[in-house]
Design an enzyme around this catalytic site. Structure first.
Site, PDB file in Angstrom:
ATOM      1  N   GLU A   1      12.284  -8.112 -35.441  1.00 45.22           N
ATOM      2  CA  GLU A   1      12.321  -8.789 -34.135  1.00 45.22           C
ATOM      3  C   GLU A   1      11.781  -7.890 -33.029  1.00 45.22           C
ATOM      4  O   GLU A   1      12.487  -7.567 -32.077  1.00 45.22           O
ATOM      5  CB  GLU A   1      13.768  -9.155 -33.776  1.00 45.22           C
ATOM      6  CG  GLU A   1      14.504  -9.979 -34.811  1.00 45.22           C
ATOM      7  CD  GLU A   1      16.006 -10.055 -34.513  1.00 45.22           C
ATOM      8  OE1 GLU A   1      16.508  -9.326 -33.642  1.00 45.22           O
ATOM      9  OE2 GLU A   1      16.684 -10.856 -35.166  1.00 45.22           O
ATOM     10  N   PRO A   2      10.521  -7.458 -33.126  1.00 43.72           N
ATOM     11  CA  PRO A   2      10.006  -6.559 -32.086  1.00 43.72           C
ATOM     12  C   PRO A   2       9.727  -7.295 -30.772  1.00 43.72           C
ATOM     13  O   PRO A   2       9.238  -8.427 -30.782  1.00 43.72           O
ATOM     14  CB  PRO A   2       8.696  -6.052 -32.687  1.00 43.72           C
ATOM     15  CG  PRO A   2       8.247  -7.171 -33.567  1.00 43.72           C
ATOM     16  CD  PRO A   2       9.494  -7.795 -34.124  1.00 43.72           C
ATOM     17  N   GLY A   3      10.069  -6.673 -29.683  1.00 41.62           N
ATOM     18  CA  GLY A   3       9.723  -7.195 -28.359  1.00 41.62           C
ATOM     19  C   GLY A   3       8.815  -6.190 -27.674  1.00 41.62           C
ATOM     20  O   GLY A   3       7.587  -6.306 -27.690  1.00 41.62           O
ATOM     21  N   ARG A   4       9.448  -5.169 -27.139  1.00 39.23           N
ATOM     22  CA  ARG A   4       8.737  -4.120 -26.405  1.00 39.23           C
ATOM     23  C   ARG A   4       7.536  -3.564 -27.179  1.00 39.23           C
ATOM     24  O   ARG A   4       6.483  -3.306 -26.602  1.00 39.23           O
ATOM     25  CB  ARG A   4       9.725  -2.971 -26.130  1.00 39.23           C
ATOM     26  CG  ARG A   4       9.249  -1.881 -25.228  1.00 39.23           C
ATOM     27  CD  ARG A   4      10.208  -0.686 -25.278  1.00 39.23           C
ATOM     28  NE  ARG A   4      11.598  -1.053 -25.063  1.00 39.23           N
ATOM     29  CZ  ARG A   4      12.173  -1.164 -23.860  1.00 39.23           C
ATOM     30  NH1 ARG A   4      11.478  -0.923 -22.787  1.00 39.23           N
ATOM     31  NH2 ARG A   4      13.441  -1.497 -23.757  1.00 39.23           N
TER      32      ARG A   4
ATOM     33  N   ARG B   1      12.982  -2.352 -13.910  1.00 34.94           N
ATOM     34  CA  ARG B   1      13.375  -1.317 -14.879  1.00 34.94           C
ATOM     35  C   ARG B   1      13.670   0.044 -14.260  1.00 34.94           C
ATOM     36  O   ARG B   1      14.652   0.686 -14.629  1.00 34.94           O
ATOM     37  CB  ARG B   1      12.327  -1.183 -15.993  1.00 34.94           C
ATOM     38  CG  ARG B   1      12.162  -2.443 -16.836  1.00 34.94           C
ATOM     39  CD  ARG B   1      11.246  -2.224 -18.031  1.00 34.94           C
ATOM     40  NE  ARG B   1      11.849  -1.351 -19.006  1.00 34.94           N
ATOM     41  CZ  ARG B   1      11.513  -0.093 -19.204  1.00 34.94           C
ATOM     42  NH1 ARG B   1      10.529   0.452 -18.539  1.00 34.94           N
ATOM     43  NH2 ARG B   1      12.160   0.632 -20.095  1.00 34.94           N
TER      44      ARG B   1
ATOM     45  N   CYS C   1      14.922  -4.922   0.878  1.00 33.07           N
ATOM     46  CA  CYS C   1      15.947  -4.244   1.672  1.00 33.07           C
ATOM     47  C   CYS C   1      17.034  -3.665   0.784  1.00 33.07           C
ATOM     48  O   CYS C   1      18.173  -4.131   0.789  1.00 33.07           O
ATOM     49  CB  CYS C   1      16.556  -5.212   2.681  1.00 33.07           C
ATOM     50  SG  CYS C   1      15.338  -5.795   3.821  1.00 33.07           S
TER      51      CYS C   1
HETATM   52  C1  LIG Z   1      16.260  -7.365 -27.106  1.00 29.62           C
HETATM   53  C2  LIG Z   1      16.341  -7.713 -28.524  1.00 29.62           C
HETATM   54  C3  LIG Z   1      15.235  -7.505 -29.377  1.00 29.62           C
HETATM   55  C4  LIG Z   1      13.955  -6.849 -28.908  1.00 29.62           C
HETATM   56  O1  LIG Z   1      14.158  -5.532 -28.526  1.00 29.62           O
HETATM   57  P1  LIG Z   1      12.899  -4.596 -28.222  1.00 29.62           P
HETATM   58  O2  LIG Z   1      13.481  -3.291 -27.861  1.00 29.62           O
HETATM   59  O3  LIG Z   1      12.175  -5.219 -27.087  1.00 29.62           O
HETATM   60  O4  LIG Z   1      12.079  -4.543 -29.459  1.00 29.62           O
HETATM   61  C5  LIG Z   1      15.349  -7.909 -30.694  1.00 29.62           C
HETATM   62  N1  LIG Z   1      16.498  -8.468 -31.172  1.00 29.62           N
HETATM   63  C6  LIG Z   1      17.570  -8.676 -30.385  1.00 29.62           C
HETATM   64  C7  LIG Z   1      18.767  -9.302 -30.951  1.00 29.62           C
HETATM   65  C8  LIG Z   1      17.531  -8.307 -29.042  1.00 29.62           C
HETATM   66  O5  LIG Z   1      18.602  -8.506 -28.278  1.00 29.62           O
END
Ligand SMILES: *Cc1c(COP(=O)(O)O)cnc(C)c1O
Length: 437
Positions: free
Chosen positions: A295-298, A334, A364
Site C-alpha cells: 500500500e505505497p503512498g508517499r 507538513r 495569521c
Molecule cells: C497512510 C497509509 C499508507 C501509506 O503510507 P505511505 O507512508 O504514504 O506509504 C498505507 N496504508 C495505510 C493503512 C495507511 O494508513
C-alpha cells in the site's frame, strides 16, 4: 527534530537539490530555468497564477515500475494509498499502470471509483469506519475490509447480513515493532491506536460465530517514511508465525498485506533499499506462498511534485531574513505539523549569493512556515520559488483556513501540461452555507 543546525551545515553533495541536475522530472535548463519534464515552469505560472502544485506523470510511472520490478516473480498487487494524493487524474494514471487503491473513508472510496478503479481492486481501512461507510463499501463490492477491532468486525458482519452479502476481511495486526520514524507517523507500536495485537488477532481468526465474514488475509502498516527494511522484516516474521499456527488449525489466509511507509528522499536521505527489501522482506513472504499486497503512498507521490509559489515580500526582523510567499500551511502543512523538511529553491537560478531564510506564508499563525533557516539563492520580489517533494500529503492536506482558496494542480506529460484541478473560487468558499440570520 529541530532542523536549524542541520540545514545550515547541509551537505549539498548528496542533497535532493544537487540531484536536481540529474533529475529527469525536475531540472534546470542551461539558462537556469526550472522545468518539469519538458515544460518550463515559469510558462505554466504565467497562465495559472500561483500557488500551484505541478506533477510529473513520468515520475509516477517510473516509481510504480520500480516497485513492480522489485517484486518480479512473486504474486503481488500494489494498492496506491489514495490518502497521500487523491486527485482523480493521479489515481487514474496509477490505476492504468495496474494499481488498485487503498482507501480510508467513503470519500476516498468514491474518488477511487470515480477515477476508474474497479471496486474489486479496492481495500478499505481506517480505525473508525462508520456504518454508512461500511454499507457503501459493501454495496460497491470492494475487495476487502481491513479491520482494526473486534467491535468493528461484529458491525461489519451485522451490516453484511442485512445486505445479504459476505464481507471479505483482513485483520490489521499491530505487531508492536518500532518503525523509528516521527511519532505522528508511527503506527505499529502497541501504544498506537492502530491495529489489533497479534495474540488477540490469532483468537479472532478462529471465531466461527460471524456468518457473513470471510477471513481473506492479514494486514499491517507500520508507519510512514520508514528508512530501513528491519521493521518490516521483524513484523513479518512475527505475523507469519501466527499465520503458520492458524494454518495448522485449518485456517488459511491467502494474502499478506505489508502496508506502505517506504521512505523517500526529501533531503540527503537515501532512497528505500529495495535490493535488501527483496532479500529480507519479500523472500520469506514468497516462501509462505501467500499473495503479497503493498500500500505505497508517499513512495509513489512525494517526489512527483513541486509546489510553485511567488515571493511576495522580502523582510528582515532583527537578524532574520524572511521570504513571504503566497503559499503557506494552507497549501503545505507538513513543516508545521511534523516539523518536516522540504528543499526550497528558486525557479530561476542565476548563481546568485545564497543567504539563510525563513520561508513563511501569509496566514495569521506563527506556525505558518514552509521552511526555517534554509540556504537559498537570494530571490527578488515577485520571483517564483519551488518547494520540492510536495506530492504526498501536500494537496491532500490543503485547507481553507483563513478562507484561503485551495491551489491549482497541473499535470505534466513530456512537453504537454494540463490543469487537473482548478484553483478554488471565492464563490466556492461559501457555496454550502445558508446566510439566513
Ligand atoms: C497512510 C497509509 C499508507 C501509506 O503510507 P505511505 O507512508 O504514504 O506509504 C498505507 N496504508 C495505510 C493503512 C495507511 O494508513
Amino acid at each position: 527534530m529541530a532542523n536549524t543546525a542541520k540545514n545550515i551545515n547541509r551537505n549539498f553533495e548528496d542533497s535532493l537539490l544537487n540531484s536536481l541536475s540529474k533529475n529527469k522530472y525536475f531540472s534546470y535548463s542551461d539558462e537556469g530555468e526550472m522545468h518539469c519534464e519538458g515544460v518550463n515552469i515559469s510558462s505554466i505560472a504565467e497562465k495559472t497564477g500561483t500557488p500551484f502544485f505541478v506533477y510529473s506523470k513520468k515520475y509516477f510511472t517510473d516509481r510504480f515500475n520500480l516497485l513492480s520490478n522489485a517484486l518480479h516473480g512473486t504474486n503481488f498487487k500494489i494498492f496506491y494509498a489514495v490518502k497521500s494524493n487523491y486527485n482523480l487524474s493521479i489515481i487514474r494514471h496509477l490505476s492504468s499502470l495496474g494499481a488498485g487503491a487503498d482507501v480510508n473513508s467513503a470519500g476516498e472510496l468514491y474518488r477511487a471509483v470515480r477515477a476508474g478503479v474497479s471496486p474489486a481492486s479496492i481495500l478499505l481501512g481506517g480505525v473508525g469506519k462508520s456504518a454508512e461507510e461500511i454499507t457503501f463499501a459493501l454495496e460497491q463490492g470492494i475487495l476487502l475490509f481491513k479491520v482494526e477491532s473486534y467491535g468493528e468486525l461484529i458491525q461489519i458482519d451485522r451490516i453484511a447480513g442485512t445486505l445479504n452479502k459476505t464481507a471479505r476481511v483482513a485483520l490489521r495486526v499491530n505487531p508492536n515493532v518500532n518503525a523509528k520514524t516521527h511519532p505522528y507517523i508511527s503506527t505499529g507500536l502497541a501504544e498506537n491506536k492502530f491495529g489489533i495485537p497479534l495474540e488477540e488477532a490469532e483468537i479472532i481468526y478462529q471465531d466461527k460465530s460471524l456468518p457473513n465474514i470471510k477471513f481473506a488475509g492479514v494486514d499491517m502498516h507500520l508507519g510512514s517514511q520508514i528508512a530501513t527494511t528491519e521493521p518490516y522484516a521483524e513484523a513479518i516474521e512475527k505475523t507469519l508465525a501466527m499465520c503458520a499456527r492458524l494454518r495448522e488449525k485449518g485456517i488459511t489466509l491467502h494474502h499478506f498485506d505489508i502496508g506502505g511507509g517506504f521512505g523517500v528522499q526529501y533531503d540527503n536521505e537515501s532512497d528505500f533499499p529495495f535490493e535488501e527489501f527483496t532479500k529480507t522482506v519479500i523472500a520469506p513472504l514468497k516462501a509462505s506462498g501467500m499473495t503479497i499486497f503493498l500500500e505505497p503512498g508517499r513512495f509513489l507521490s512525494a517526489n512527483s511534485s513541486a509546489l510553485i509559489s511567488k515571493v511576495m515580500y522580502l523582510k528582515k526582523n532583527g537578524n532574520k531574513n524572511f521570504i513571504v510567499t503566497d503559499a503557506g500551511m494552507s497549501e503545505l502543512i507538513r513543516p508545521s505539523l511534523y516539523d518536516a523538511y522540504h528543499q526550497i529553491v528558486t525557479v530561476n537560478t542565476k548563481n546568485r549569493e545564497k543567504k539563510i531564510y525563513d520561508v513563511v506564508g501569509p496566514l495569521c499563525e506563527s506556525g505558518d512556515f514552509i521552511g526555517k533557516e534554509l540556504e537559498i539563492e537570494a530571490p527578488e520580489q515577485d520571483e517564483l520559488i519551488a518547494v520540492l517533494s510536495a506530492g504526498a500529503y501536500g494537496m491532500a492536506m490543503a485547507s481553507n483556513y483563513n478562507a484561503r482558496l485551495r491551489p491549482a494542480e497541473v499535470f505534466v506529460d513530456g512537453s504537454d501540461w494540463k490543469i487537473i484541478r482548478k484553483r478554488e473560487t471565492l464563490e466556492q468558499l461559501v457555496q454550502n452555507e445558508e446566510d439566513c440570520l
